[in-house]
Design an enzyme around this catalytic site. Structure first.
Site, PDB file in Angstrom:
ATOM      1  N   HIS A 164       0.837  -1.202   0.000  1.00  0.00           N
ATOM      2  CA  HIS A 164       0.000   0.000   0.000  1.00  0.00           C
ATOM      3  C   HIS A 164       0.873   1.254   0.000  1.00  0.00           C
ATOM      4  O   HIS A 164       0.715   2.149   0.830  1.00  0.00           O
ATOM      5  CB  HIS A 164      -0.944  -0.009   1.197  1.00  0.00           C
ATOM      6  CG  HIS A 164      -1.970  -1.096   1.138  1.00  0.00           C
ATOM      7  ND1 HIS A 164      -2.938  -1.146   0.170  1.00  0.00           N
ATOM      8  CD2 HIS A 164      -2.156  -2.187   1.917  1.00  0.00           C
ATOM      9  CE1 HIS A 164      -3.707  -2.218   0.358  1.00  0.00           C
ATOM     10  NE2 HIS A 164      -3.240  -2.863   1.406  1.00  0.00           N
ATOM     11  N   ARG A 169       7.183  -5.993   3.239  1.00  0.00           N
ATOM     12  CA  ARG A 169       5.947  -6.611   2.753  1.00  0.00           C
ATOM     13  C   ARG A 169       5.861  -6.435   1.239  1.00  0.00           C
ATOM     14  O   ARG A 169       5.751  -5.313   0.750  1.00  0.00           O
ATOM     15  CB  ARG A 169       4.713  -5.986   3.413  1.00  0.00           C
ATOM     16  CG  ARG A 169       3.418  -6.623   2.886  1.00  0.00           C
ATOM     17  CD  ARG A 169       2.214  -6.328   3.737  1.00  0.00           C
ATOM     18  NE  ARG A 169       1.743  -4.958   3.632  1.00  0.00           N
ATOM     19  CZ  ARG A 169       0.553  -4.544   4.123  1.00  0.00           C
ATOM     20  NH1 ARG A 169      -0.242  -5.414   4.736  1.00  0.00           N
ATOM     21  NH2 ARG A 169       0.205  -3.273   4.007  1.00  0.00           N
ATOM     22  N   ASP A 201      16.708 -10.807  -3.291  1.00  0.00           N
ATOM     23  CA  ASP A 201      17.989 -10.478  -3.923  1.00  0.00           C
ATOM     24  C   ASP A 201      18.487  -9.106  -3.487  1.00  0.00           C
ATOM     25  O   ASP A 201      19.700  -8.857  -3.458  1.00  0.00           O
ATOM     26  CB  ASP A 201      17.861 -10.529  -5.442  1.00  0.00           C
ATOM     27  CG  ASP A 201      17.803 -11.954  -5.985  1.00  0.00           C
ATOM     28  OD1 ASP A 201      18.058 -12.901  -5.208  1.00  0.00           O
ATOM     29  OD2 ASP A 201      17.500 -12.117  -7.182  1.00  0.00           O
ATOM     30  N   GLU A 223      -5.946 -12.372   6.713  1.00  0.00           N
ATOM     31  CA  GLU A 223      -6.807 -11.193   6.727  1.00  0.00           C
ATOM     32  C   GLU A 223      -8.170 -11.396   6.070  1.00  0.00           C
ATOM     33  O   GLU A 223      -8.792 -10.439   5.611  1.00  0.00           O
ATOM     34  CB  GLU A 223      -6.075 -10.002   6.083  1.00  0.00           C
ATOM     35  CG  GLU A 223      -5.220 -10.318   4.891  1.00  0.00           C
ATOM     36  CD  GLU A 223      -4.274  -9.185   4.508  1.00  0.00           C
ATOM     37  OE1 GLU A 223      -4.452  -8.052   4.965  1.00  0.00           O
ATOM     38  OE2 GLU A 223      -3.346  -9.443   3.710  1.00  0.00           O
ATOM     39  N   ASP A 277      -8.280  -5.606   6.732  1.00  0.00           N
ATOM     40  CA  ASP A 277      -8.889  -6.474   5.725  1.00  0.00           C
ATOM     41  C   ASP A 277      -9.822  -7.490   6.352  1.00  0.00           C
ATOM     42  O   ASP A 277     -10.840  -7.868   5.755  1.00  0.00           O
ATOM     43  CB  ASP A 277      -7.813  -7.169   4.900  1.00  0.00           C
ATOM     44  CG  ASP A 277      -7.272  -6.270   3.796  1.00  0.00           C
ATOM     45  OD1 ASP A 277      -8.029  -5.952   2.873  1.00  0.00           O
ATOM     46  OD2 ASP A 277      -6.103  -5.880   3.876  1.00  0.00           O
TER      47      ASP A 277
END
Length: 252
Positions: free
Chosen positions: A48, A73, A87, A151, A177
């Site tokens: 987000h 996240r 990576d 969620e 959520d």
């Protein structure tokens, strides 16, 4: 060079409480400021926010000198996105919107090289310190921490099985959520939502390590008392806005 140690994963394995801060700004100066504020971990949100993998790498460098553990996240349970973040040097990932055992297994597989998983192999990356970490491909998984975000109602129905997927280091409850899934969008502190989360924490305490984010400090304390171990106690943008509003109110 030795494989970097993941202090957050070690703390979770010992069930030591870890207090964190949710972060979504795109400026490493903000994170350098926050890194010295005593939090155990900071979560860089690319779901987000407009933050890119390249910016995540800069944030990881910013936190490196400080005693705070970075968590990232990804935007989704996407093997390509997860590969890029690993990576770049991320060692702890919070993977959103996991609803089934198959999705949980895919999330773990995205963090493992074959034959255990499907992470693509690249030797000259920041994760390997550009080839300086010897044997990285064989040892990387030992320091990678996989957190799965629960969620939805669907996820709660499969909570036990998701939590027991090999390679899952923690389960994180997402109240916002969940509230929408329960039919209460915009009400993450709705009593039914809070009750479902607390029930989940109680139930999973002996199976896995639990985490949560909420701006409701009373509920957070209840979650901590119930057994939540890694707890995001605020959001950087919310802290800034609240401080600005409070200061302005003193000069009304």
């Amino acid at each position: 060079m030795e494989l970097p140690h993941n202090g957050f994963k070690a703390a979770l394995s010992e069930k030591r409480r870890q207090i964190g801060l949710w972060s979504s700004f795109s400026d490493p100066d903000v994170y350098e400021l926050l890194a010295g504020c005593g939090y155990d971990w900071m979560m860089f949100d690319t779901e987000h926010s407009t933050v890119s993998p390249q910016e995540v790498a800069a944030f990881l460098r910013t936190l490196a000198p400080y005693p705070v553990n970075p968590i990232v996240r990804p935007g989704w349970n996407n093997p390509v996105e997860i590969k890029k973040l690993l990576d770049a040097g991320a060692q702890t990932l919070l993977i959103p919107y996991i609803q089934s055992v198959s999705e949980a297994r895919e999330a773990v597989a995205s963090t493992r090289y074959a034959p255990e998983g499907m992470r693509g192999v690249a030797g000259i990356t920041r994760a390997t310190r550009y080839g300086a970490v010897k044997g990285y491909a064989k040892t990387a998984a030992s320091e990678i921490c996989v957190l799965l975000q629960v969620e939805t109602r669907e996820a709660l129905a499969h909570l036990d099985d998701i939590a027991q997927v090999p390679g899952v280091d923690g389960i994180f409850f997402g109240p916002s959520d969940l509230a929408a899934s329960f039919g209460y969008p915009g009400e993450p502190s709705h009593p039914e939502v809070c009750a479902a989360i607390l029930d989940g924490i109680r139930h999973l305490n002996k199976i896995n390590v639990l985490g949560i984010l909420s701006l409701d400090q009373e509920f957070l304390q209840e979650a901590a008392d119930t057994g939540a171990v890694f707890i995001a106690v605020d959001v950087d943008s919310a802290l800034l806005r609240q401080a600005a509003l409070t200061r302005r109110a003193t000069w009304a």
